[in-house]
Design an enzyme around this catalytic site. Sequence first.
Site, PDB file in Angstrom:
ATOM      1  N   LYS A  48       0.826  -1.201   0.000  1.00  0.00           N
ATOM      2  CA  LYS A  48       0.000   0.000   0.000  1.00  0.00           C
ATOM      3  C   LYS A  48       0.866   1.258   0.000  1.00  0.00           C
ATOM      4  CE  LYS A  48      -3.721  -2.485   2.280  1.00  0.00           C
ATOM      5  NZ  LYS A  48      -4.276  -2.935   3.559  1.00  0.00           N
ATOM      6  N   GLN A  92      -5.451  -2.118   9.616  1.00  0.00           N
ATOM      7  CA  GLN A  92      -5.034  -3.379   9.004  1.00  0.00           C
ATOM      8  C   GLN A  92      -5.526  -4.563   9.839  1.00  0.00           C
ATOM      9  OE1 GLN A  92      -3.266  -3.605   5.991  1.00  0.00           O
ATOM     10  NE2 GLN A  92      -3.846  -5.754   6.169  1.00  0.00           N
ATOM     11  N   ASP A 115     -11.900   1.220   3.448  1.00  0.00           N
ATOM     12  CA  ASP A 115     -12.040  -0.232   3.290  1.00  0.00           C
ATOM     13  C   ASP A 115     -13.469  -0.604   2.899  1.00  0.00           C
ATOM     14  OD1 ASP A 115      -9.815  -1.865   3.405  1.00  0.00           O
ATOM     15  OD2 ASP A 115      -9.700  -1.858   5.590  1.00  0.00           O
TER      16      ASP A 115
END
Length: 277
Positions: A48, A92, A115
């Site tokens: 990322k 995460q 997300d």
Amino acid sequence: MNVINGKKIAQNLQASIKLKVDTLDRKPGLAVILVGDDDASEVYIRNKEDACKEVGFYLEIINRFDNISQEELLFEIERLNHDDKIDGILVQLPLPKHLDVNLVIETISPKKDVDGFHSENIGKLMQNKPFLHPCTPKGVMLMLESIEIDLVGKNCVVVGASNIVGRPMACELLNAKATVTICNSKTKNLSCKLIQADIVVVAVGIPKMIQSDWIKPGAIVIDVGINRLDNGCLVGDVDFESVRKVAGWIAPVPGGVGPMTIATLLKNTLTAYEARI
């Protein structure tokens, strides 16, 4: 058989994002929170980080020890919710077991939930009024779009019913007017359902579960699974070598859905940025 090159599609999407970012007065900002030192999570975050650099995003990586309290983590998220430099927030996963994942997700502002896991964003997707899409399912939709498949009326089977992939994947396909069946690894006569499918999306976390005799000739097969074998090799939930001989199109592992998930995360971050200006 044709291979859907997710890496190439992702590169094209990221190139278009960079062109847009180059015209902006402020760089879109993404904050990533990593709790603990999970090796796989650290790899994902490096990927990322590389992608953010490529498109010109501002990136803030926040590392916290795995003994962080729930209260401390929620405080960190609230700080980012009110930080004007930050357009998107990502925690995460997985998190240590003492932390409430659902509470963490719901604490992220739905306007910064890049997300796409917040209940408000899932609800909008179910109403076919999406704002920030769950990244992996949207990445799959962009892959299908790239091969110019008309989804209207197609028989689609989604194997896997997780909140991250399976359930929102079914919603994305329903919104495209496909006919959708949701299964899981315990579904009885799964092969009988798959053999009738025009499109198969698999996300169950079982290496090479889907075999060629389960797939209708010419079907499109999207493998979302990522499994590391004892020998270190990465494989999907689909037996690629056998299924590729039957499928019309197939997305491989690696190089299929994985790059698309990151590209869609960047797309969501840009969307969140544009909604705030």
